[in-house]
Design an enzyme around this catalytic site. Structure first.
Site, short mmCIF file in Angstrom:
data_model
loop_
_atom_site.label_atom_id
_atom_site.label_comp_id
_atom_site.label_asym_id
_atom_site.label_seq_id
_atom_site.Cartn_x
_atom_site.Cartn_y
_atom_site.Cartn_z
N GLU A 38 -5.52 -24.92 -5.62
CA GLU A 38 -6.74 -24.36 -6.20
C GLU A 38 -6.68 -24.42 -7.73
OE1 GLU A 38 -8.02 -20.38 -4.84
OE2 GLU A 38 -8.76 -20.09 -6.87
N CYS A 60 -12.18 -12.62 -6.23
CA CYS A 60 -12.88 -12.72 -4.94
C CYS A 60 -12.82 -11.39 -4.19
CB CYS A 60 -12.21 -13.85 -4.16
SG CYS A 60 -12.11 -13.57 -2.43
N SER A 91 -6.03 -16.70 5.73
CA SER A 91 -6.11 -17.92 6.54
C SER A 91 -5.64 -17.71 7.97
CB SER A 91 -5.23 -19.01 5.92
OG SER A 91 -5.51 -19.18 4.58
S1 SF4 Z 1 -9.86 -15.74 -0.27
FE1 SF4 Z 1 -11.47 -16.57 1.03
S2 SF4 Z 1 -13.44 -15.79 0.21
FE2 SF4 Z 1 -11.81 -15.53 -1.36
S3 SF4 Z 1 -11.91 -17.37 -2.66
FE3 SF4 Z 1 -10.36 -17.76 -1.10
S4 SF4 Z 1 -11.49 -18.77 0.56
FE4 SF4 Z 1 -13.01 -17.78 -0.76
#
Ligand code: SF4
Length: 402
Positions: free
Chosen positions: A187, A288, A379
Site C-alpha cells: 500500500e 480508515c 482480511s
Molecule cells: S482496512 Fe479495509 S476499509 Fe480500511 S483501508 Fe484497508 S481495505 Fe479499506
C-alpha cells in the site's frame, strides 16, 4: 506521463473497471456460504461471549473482514464470472489472507510471479484481465498493464484512494509527503508512487528524529542512511522539510499516526510560528474507520480478565500485527496464527511472536477453566475464526479432559 493525467486517461478507458459487473446477488450468496459463520453470528448475538465446557470466549466487538476487503473479494469473484474464458491475473495477494487467496487460485486466478524480489509481468499478454488488490498498485504497474493492452479491474479500497488524493494534493502544492507506514508494504509503495517528494517514517521514534532535524538540523549522511529506501529520489532533508503534509498507510496504529501528525504540526508551529503554520504544514484525515474500530475494540478487549489472546490473520498483514502489538503491550500471552491449521494435534500451536519467526508452543492451553480473547485482522473471514474457536473447544474437551 504525469500521474494525474494518467489517472484521467485510465478513468475514461473502457478497459478499466472500478465497480463490479452486476453479479452482486449471486456473489453475495457465494461469499455467505464460503466465508460467513453461524457460530460467530451466535456469539455476536450473545454479547460477543460464549462459554462451552471449560472455555469462555470473548470476541472483540469489531474484527475480521472490513467492507473494503469484502468489496475487493466480491469484485474478484464477479470478475471471474464476467470474464469466464479470459486469463485472469492478480498483481498481488488480493488481501493478506491465505485461505481467500487459495480460493482465488482454485478459481484459476493467477498471481503475478515474484522473481528475486521483483514482480515478473513477462507472462501477461494483451487481452488478459488483471485485478488490482484492495491495497492498490503503483502507478508504474498500472501504466505497464495499460500499455500492454490488459483489462484492469481495480479493487483498491476507496480509503486507500483517499490517501493517494492527499499525497497528490501535497505534490501540487510542493509539500513533501511524510507517510507513516512501512516503506516496503504494497500500500505504501503504491501511495508513494502517487506522491511527489516523500519521506516514509515507520514509527514515532523515526518521526521524532525527523522533527528534531527540522528544528535543530543534524548529520545529513546519518539521516540519509537511516531513511535509506524510505524517500523519493533526490530527497534532501535540508531542502525538502520546509513544507510538509502528512499521510498514512491505512493499517498503521491509529494512535501512533495521530501522534505523528500532532508532532509535526507542533514542530512546524515552533519553527515558523502559528500564523505561518498553514504555509508549512498540511493536516490530514485519512485514518480508515475500519482500522480504527478494530483497534478500539482490541483496546476494550484487553481490559478483560483474559488468560490468553488469539489473533488470527495473515503474517504479512499490517493491521493484524498491530492488534497483536496491543495484546503484547498489555502483557498478555498472545498467539498470532494465520489459519486454524496452526492448531495441531495434542495441545500444540504454531504461531508468530511479534517480530520473530514462526515457532511452536506446546502445551499452549492451560488446564482448568480458561478465558480466551479472540480477534482477527481485516482480511480474515468469520469462517476461519469459527474453525479456530472450534479447535480450542476440541482441545479442551478431548485432550485436557484426560
Ligand atoms: S482496512 Fe479495509 S476499509 Fe480500511 S483501508 Fe484497508 S481495505 Fe479499506
Amino acid at each position: 506521463m504525469d500521474t494525474r493525467a494518467f489517472k484521467r486517461l485510465l478513468n475514461h478507458s473502457e478497459h478499466y473497471h472500478r465497480k463490479g459487473f452486476g453479479y452482486d446477488q449471486a456473489v453475495a450468496g457465494q461469499m455467505q456460504t464460503e466465508y460467513q459463520s453461524s457460530l460467530i453470528q451466535q456469539i455476536r448475538e450473545n454479547g460477543y461471549r460464549l462459554t462451552r465446557g471449560t472455555v469462555t470466549i470473548h470476541l472483540a466487538e469489531a474484527f475480521g473482514f472490513c467492507w473494503g476487503v469484502e468489496r475487493a473479494v466480491a469484485m474478484a469473484y464477479e470478475t471471474r464470472q464476467h470474464f469466464p474464458q479470459e486469463k485472469l491475473w492478480i498483481t498481488n495477494e488480493i488481501i493478506h489472507n491465505p485461505s481467500v487467496n487459495q480460493r482465488l487460485r482454485e478459481m484459476e486466478v493467477a498471481f503475478i510471479p515474484v522473481v528475486e524480489g521483483k514482480k515478473d509481468f513477462s507472462a501477461v499478454q494483451s487481452g488478459d484481465v488483471v485485478i488490482l488488490p484492495a491495497f492498490g498498485a503503483s502507478v508504474q504497474e498500472m501504466q505497464l498493464l495499460s500499455d500492454r493492452g490488459c483489462t484492469i479491474v481495480d479493487t483498491t479500497c476507496p480509503w486507500v484512494s483517499k490517501v493517494w488524493n492527499t499525497v497528490e494534493k501535497h505534490k501540487k502544492g510542493n509539500y513533501t509527503s511524510i507517510i507513516h507506514g512501512k516503506y516496503n508494504h504494497e500500500e505504501t509503495v503504491a501511495t508513494s508512487s502517487f506522491a511527489g517528494t516523500y519521506l516514509i517514517v515507520l514509527n514515532l521514534e523515526q518521526a521524532e528524529y525527523v522533527a528534531d532535524y527540522i528544528l535543530r538540523g543534524g548529520d545529513k549522511s546519518e539521516f540519509m542512511a537511516k531513511f535509506h529506501k524510505a524517500h523519493s529520489e533526490g530527497f534532501d532533508p535540508d531542502r525538502d522539510l520546509v513544507q510538509i503534509g502528512i499521510a498514512n498507510q491505512t493499517t498503521m496504529l491509529k494512535g501512533e499516526t495521530e501522534q505523528i501528525g500532532k508532532l509535526f504540526e507542533r514542530t512546524m508551529m515552533r519553527k515558523y510560528g502559528p500564523d505561518r503554520l498553514n504555509q508549512h504544514f498540511l493536516s490530514f484525515n485519512t485514518i480508515c474507520d475500519a482500522t480504527q474500530e478494530r483497534q478500539d475494540a482490541m483496546f476494550d478487549l484487553v481490559q478483560m480478565p483474559l488468560d490468553l489472546m488469539v489473533v488470527v490473520g495473515g503474517y504479512n498483514s499490517s493491521n493484524t500485527t498491530h492488534l497483536q502489538e496491543i495484546a503484547i503491550e498489555r502483557g498478555f500471552a498472545s498467539y498470532h496464527i494465520d489459519s486454524p491449521d496452526c492448531i495441531g494435534v495434542g495441545n500444540r500451536v504454531e504461531h508468530k511472536p511479534l517480530g520473530q519467526d514462526l515457532t511452536v508452543t506446546e502445551p499452549w492451553l492451560p488446564a482448568g477453566h480458561i478465558t480466551v480473547g479472540i480477534t482477527s485482522g481485516a482480511s480474515t473471514p468469520d469462517k476461519i475464526v469459527e474453525e479456530v474457536i472450534e479447535k480450542i473447544f476440541e482441545i479442551k474437551a478431548l485432550v485436557l479432559a484426560n
